[in-house]
Each structure stands twice: as C-alpha cells, then as structure tokens.
Write an enzyme that holds these catalytic residues in place. Structure first.
Site, PDB file in Angstrom:
ATOM      1  N   LYS A 136     -29.313  28.390  18.623  1.00 28.04           N
ATOM      2  CA  LYS A 136     -28.638  29.325  19.521  1.00 28.04           C
ATOM      3  C   LYS A 136     -29.614  30.440  19.878  1.00 28.04           C
ATOM      4  O   LYS A 136     -30.235  31.031  19.006  1.00 28.04           O
ATOM      5  CB  LYS A 136     -27.386  29.899  18.843  1.00 28.04           C
ATOM      6  CG  LYS A 136     -26.512  30.737  19.772  1.00 28.04           C
ATOM      7  CD  LYS A 136     -25.218  31.163  19.084  1.00 28.04           C
ATOM      8  CE  LYS A 136     -24.339  31.985  20.030  1.00 28.04           C
ATOM      9  NZ  LYS A 136     -23.076  32.410  19.387  1.00 28.04           N
TER      10      LYS A 136
ATOM     11  N   GLU B  97      -6.735  29.454  13.509  1.00 26.53           N
ATOM     12  CA  GLU B  97      -5.699  30.488  13.546  1.00 26.53           C
ATOM     13  C   GLU B  97      -4.443  30.081  12.789  1.00 26.53           C
ATOM     14  O   GLU B  97      -3.834  30.906  12.081  1.00 26.53           O
ATOM     15  CB  GLU B  97      -5.355  30.821  14.999  1.00 26.53           C
ATOM     16  CG  GLU B  97      -6.447  31.529  15.764  1.00 26.53           C
ATOM     17  CD  GLU B  97      -7.474  30.591  16.371  1.00 26.53           C
ATOM     18  OE1 GLU B  97      -8.418  31.075  17.010  1.00 26.53           O
ATOM     19  OE2 GLU B  97      -7.323  29.349  16.202  1.00 26.53           O
TER      20      GLU B  97
ATOM     21  N   ARG C 167      -2.032  30.567  19.382  1.00 21.81           N
ATOM     22  CA  ARG C 167      -2.249  29.244  18.801  1.00 21.81           C
ATOM     23  C   ARG C 167      -1.494  29.073  17.480  1.00 21.81           C
ATOM     24  O   ARG C 167      -1.382  27.956  16.975  1.00 21.81           O
ATOM     25  CB  ARG C 167      -3.743  29.022  18.582  1.00 21.81           C
ATOM     26  CG  ARG C 167      -4.591  29.359  19.796  1.00 21.81           C
ATOM     27  CD  ARG C 167      -6.043  29.022  19.597  1.00 21.81           C
ATOM     28  NE  ARG C 167      -6.300  27.633  19.928  1.00 21.81           N
ATOM     29  CZ  ARG C 167      -7.520  27.091  19.961  1.00 21.81           C
ATOM     30  NH1 ARG C 167      -8.564  27.816  19.657  1.00 21.81           N
ATOM     31  NH2 ARG C 167      -7.685  25.829  20.274  1.00 21.81           N
TER      32      ARG C 167
END
Length: 644
Positions: free
Chosen positions: A287, A376, A404
């Site tokens: 990344k 979540e 969610r």
C-alpha cells in the site's frame, strides 16, 4: 494548476486504447499512472495509498479483460483511482470528491465501467458472483472479477460469498490484494494465515507444480473440462484440502504472486481468464507503492489531504488562536480518562482505531480496547457478550457502518436490555465520501427499537457528560451517543464531567416569537442564526433536545404551551427523525402548531464539503434564519415597514 499525464497515459481514453500497447510498454504506463495519481491527489486531495498499491493490477485487468463487457468489481473503492483514470475519466479526475465532481468511489451512474457501487467493504465477491450466475443463465461468455483487500476479507459477508461460490459453478475470479492493511493494519487469524501462505517456500513450490499441471493445460477438444477436473482431483492428493482455506471451499487457489510485476500479472490473468469455475488469485502488494513516505506510514497516507509531493510535507491549517478538537478525539481522550477510573470499561471498534480515535486506549490498555476487524455485526454481539458479564462497553462504529449490524442491535442488545454504549462517529453528513458514508439514518432506525436511549451532544463538553452518564451503573439500557465528523466549538473543552438526567433537554435561550428545537451539533448553527435574527427584531427561543429517545416531555409541554410556530433542526434524515418524533408528540397530546422540519432531505445527498452540503440540505445557519423569517413573514413585513 494544470497537471499533464505522461506520453502513453495521454493516449489512453478507454481500455481499448490500452490494449493497443505492447506488453513492454505497460511498465511505462504503470509509472505514468502512478505519477499522475500522486500529482493530482497532492494538489486536489483524496484517498492516496490504496490506489498506488494496485496500479499494476488496474492496468493488467483492463489489458487482459474485455471491460466493460467483462464485469470488474472493486471492493470499497479507495483503490479504484487508477481504474477511473483508465476508463475515460482522466481529464476530469481533478474533480474527484469535489462538489458535483467525480465520486471518490466506483458509481454505476458515473460510468459503464463501474459495474457496482461500493463504499462499504466486503461486498465485491457477492456482487461478482451474482453477475457470474446471471451470465451463466443467459449463456454469455462474460467474465466476472472481484478485487478484494485482505482487510475486507475479514468480514463475514466475504466468507458467505465464497462459501456459495464454491458450489455455484459460476465462472468468476477473486483477486485477493494482500498488503496487510485496510486503513489501519489488519488484525486477526486470517492475516496470520495469509502471512503463512506468503512466506512458506514449500507450500508455494507445491502450488507452482499444481499451476503448471492445471493452469497451463487448455480445455478444448482433446482435453475436456471433465478430464481437467479428474486431473485436478489427483494432483490435490498431494496436499490435504485442509491445507488451504480457499480450496477447502472448492475455490481454486493460485499464488501468491508479486502484485507489482506487471508482466507476471498479465500472463497469469490471461491464463486464469480461460479457466472455468471459481478461482482466487492471491497477489502481494505494498500500500502506497511508489511514494516512499506512504509505504512507510500507510495509515497516515491513506487520505493525507493536500501535500508537497517532493518534500512530503502535509499541509495543515495554522491558526493564531486555539482551535476546537475533533469530536472523535474528544471521545478518544475521554474514554481513556473514564477507563482509568472504571476498570469495567472496554472499547471495541471494527477496523477503525485511528478513525474513531480508540488508538490511544489500545496503546495504553491493550487488553481492554479491541480492534475486531471489518466485522460490525461481530463487534456489536461481542459487546453484548461482554455486557452480560458486567463490562461497560463503548462500541465505536461510524454511523454509516452501524447499518450493517442493525439485526444484532435488535436481537442481541435491545431485546436483552444490555447496556452497550454505541458511540456513532461521523453521524450526519460526512462530506467528500458522499452517500455511502453519510450517517443519515441512525436516528430513524434506532428510534423504532424498544429499550434504546438515543442522544446527541451539541458540543464537546456535552459529549463528555453523555459518555460519563452512559457508563454509570444506574444506566441499564443500550445508550446511543451520535456525533459528527470534524471539529466541535470549544477550544477549552477538557472540563470536569457531570451526569446528565437521561431524557432531559435544556433551554439554551428564552424567546417569544418562535421556538427552535435542535438536536446535536446543528444547535450551534441555530445559535448563529438567532444572533442574526435578533438584530432584525426577531426573538426566537432555543431548546437543545439532547435526547430523541426518550424525549423530554416536560420541556415539550412547555414549548407547545408557549409557541404555535416551531422549527426543528437535526443532522439526520427528516423521515423518521427527531422532527418526526416531535410531530408524534404533538399529535399524541392534541397540540396544534406550525412545524418546519430542517435536516437531511428524503433523497440521496452526493459528496462535497460539509459547508456545501449543509447549505444544499438547508439546515446551516442561513437556512435556519430563512426558515424562521418565512414562518414569521407577517412580523418581518411589519418590522420592515416600520424601519422604512
């Protein structure tokens, strides 16, 4: 400032242009694409490190696959900048995340190359599988590719999709972009498993042998798919199925390979494109690849804002006077302060320790502050389990992501009356991330659940007081505290905490002409509006609701007893929100009043700065003042005639 793309990138207006280039030229395309992303984001802002890490993958996918006929689904979208630039949006890319400009995420209405809108993570495999099943039913030779990060792979939805893909017999490819990062470093057993795969030389040698025997054999007239399946079954006898998570789900696994080797990627994808059935390609990337500072501190450079691409200096605003802190930082400091005095306090976050500011507690009390990954639903039920044992759990989730876990809030928390404390960061409009991230709906969907306490602080001190109140033993119900993205209003915010009576609002200002009832941070917009209105001879009263559930009925009886004109202000959807709750109260108690509700309208709000969006949605200070003037039109006209 005009930013000029490189010589090859200038000629790529669609993937067909990319396909005209030789494989050798792709190296230069990748260099130019990476530099163009750096140039544009440094000047105009946006997400940064994620897209740099998949430059080679973006080029290879569009080089090999026949997009948009072949369906390419990017998980989340932080990583899709290169994809956007290669698919006709290069010259408009400077408008990315700006008001009325390009979305920061793939968006179906923006381009035919954006096959699926994404903002939340872990949806790509399900969506791509649906596309692959549809292609099979329609008899189309259409390929489906899902690009998912290893952080997004931790979500249960990704596992559910792979479980189905293994038996669906649909032609799809999952590209697992493994960089050990989502926004913060990844956590959990899956991360350790992928590390083992990546570093095991024996395992990878065996996988290479399987690749040579299976992946290189063309399925055709003389070598049928049935023969390939039988050969595969024989070869897999060399390795127990349990040795690979993905193959245990009947998804053929290939890799890991270097995700920055464009030649290897192109060759591998060409072979995989002709191979039927579900398969996964594991690529290892960095990344922030190509920008040294982003490679070294990937969290900081996830979305750094504007910066100097040469020195790496991130431009920050400089002020002569002390400035208010961000609400998230008030939460982060306050939970540590409370936890030092109450050993029962724990903090839970699903993969957002930096974004939610739980990181200070994780560093100071690692056993009591947990990052559970992009999960979540698990975060909520884990919190519920902890609460059954007497722990005081602050479950910190962005408002948009809280959607969610609605079922878990109902079944695992509210029905059992467990006093989990939900701190909803980024409540209200969030700005440049747009409709996938706006925290517009939490008031409405929590308000319909029994046993819930729902609150919103008007400032930093109120946030501290609500957090203090929620963790007291006297509170025995789920407690929601919602607060917005960005700064508050109190530079001198760190004051002693006090308990607040649950369901008790407060009168900010007396008045005679009209009542303004606000919830949360927009109360500050109301305060500004009132200062302006008073110069015009209009004298509104202002009440801070504090709680939308339970409502302060005594305060509302006072309001309806004194005023027949009322403005409600909130930073949630008007449908089912605080204003609706006040209308319901008025109806239940047979009051009559003219009520104007200000808040997020019943439509999807696109991206822009917070100031732009508050204005567009009509609940900034000028909009509140105008609403009051409109309701007091006769009084305003009289005042103007007297002044004239």
């Amino acid at each position: 400032m005009e930013i000029t793309p490189g010589t090859l990138l200038q000629g790529i207006n669609k993937p067909d242009d990319l396909k005209l280039l030789s494989r050798e030229q792709l190296h230069q395309v990748c260099d130019e694409l990476r530099q163009y992303i750096i140039d544009v984001v440094s000047v105009h802002g946006g997400h940064f490190a994620a897209s740099l890490g998949v430059v080679e993958l973006s080029v290879a996918l569009h080089y090999v696959y026949n997009t948009p006929y072949d369906q390419l689904v990017w998980d989340v979208g932080h990583q899709a900048y290169g994809h956007k630039i290669l698919t006709g949006r290069r010259d408009n890319f400077s408008t990315n995340r700006k008001y009325q400009g390009l979305s920061g995420f793939p968006k179906r209405s923006e381009s035919e190359y954006d096959t699926f809108g994404v903002g939340h993570s872990s949806t790509s495999i399900s969506a791509a599988l649906g596309m692959a099943i549809a292609a099979k039913l329609k008899g189309e030779d259409r390929k489906s590719v899902a690009v998912i990060g290893d952080g997004a792979m931790t979500a249960g939805m990704a596992f559910e999709a792979m479980n189905h893909a293994g038996v669906a017999d649909a032609d799809m490819l999952i590209v697992l972009n493994d960089n050990c990062m989502s926004i913060d470093p990844n956590v959990g057993a899956l991360k350790e498993y992928l590390t083992d795969i990546t570093t095991s030389h024996t395992y990878n040698k065996l996988r290479d042998d399987v690749w040579k025997m299976l992946g290189k054999l063309p399925v055709g007239k003389h070598f049928t798919r049935d023969m390939a399946s039988k050969l595969e079954a024989g070869v897999k006898g060399m390795v127990s199925k349990s040795s690979n998570l993905f193959e245990s789900l009947n998804i053929r696994y290939f890799g890991p390979i270097d995700g920055h080797n464009i030649t290897k990627l192109v060759d591998t994808l060409k072979d995989l494109r002709t191979m039927p059935g579900p398969k996964i390609l594991h690529i290892v990337t960095v990344k922030g690849k190509g920008f040294e500072l982003a490679e070294k501190d990937q969290t900081k450079w996830h979305a750094p804002g504007l910066f100097d691409k040469v020195t790496g200096e991130i431009f920050k605003k400089h002020y002569d006077m002390p400035q208010p802190p961000k609400y998230q930082d008030v939460f982060g400091h306050t939970i540590v302060e409370l936890a030092e005095k109450n050993e029962k306090i724990m903090g839970i976050t699903p993969a957002m320790p930096s974004g939610s500011s739980l990181k200070p507690m994780m560093e100071k009390m690692p056993a009591r502050a947990l990052d559970v990954g992009i999960c979540e639903q698990h975060a909520v039920t884990l919190s519920a389990g902890l609460a059954t044992q007497g722990m005081k759990v602050f479950c910190n989730i962005y408002s948009s992501f809280m959607q969610r876990a609605f079922d878990q809030v109902v079944h695992d928390v509210a029905i059992q009356k467990l006093p989990v404390i939900f701190c909803l960061d980024r409540a209200g409009l969030v700005g440049e991330d747009g409709p996938t991230h706006h925290g517009a709906y939490d008031i409405a969907y929590f308000r319909c659940i029994p046993n819930m306490i729902i609150s919103a602080p008007m400032n930093e001190q109120e946030l501290r007081n609500l957090m203090y109140t929620a963790q007291l033993d006297a509170n025995e119900l789920p407690f929601v505290i919602r607060y917005p993205r960005g700064e508050g209003v109190m530079p001198d915010w760190k004051k002693p905490m006090e308990a607040i009576t649950i369901g008790k609002g407060r009168k900010i200002k007396d008045g005679v002409d009209i009542a303004i009832l606000s919830l949360g941070h927009p109360g500050n917009f109301a305060t500004t509006a009132i200062r302006e209105l008073r110069t015009e001879g209009i004298n509104p009263a202002h009440y801070d609701m504090r709680f939308v559930k339970p409502l302060d009925e005594a305060m509302l009886h006072e309001v309806f007893g004194k005023f027949n004109k009322i403005v409600t202000v909130e930073d949630g959807t008007i449908v089912g929100g605080c204003g609706t709750a006040i209308l319901e109260f008025m109806n239940q108690h047979n009051y009559t009043a003219e009520i104007k509700m200000l808040g997020i309208p019943d439509r999807l709000v696109e991206h822009g700065t917070l100031k732009e969006l508050h204005k567009e949605c009509g609940y900034d200070a000028p909009a509140i003042a105008n609403a009051v003037r409109e309701m007091l039109k006769e009084k305003v006209m009289v005042a103007k005639s007297i002044a004239g």
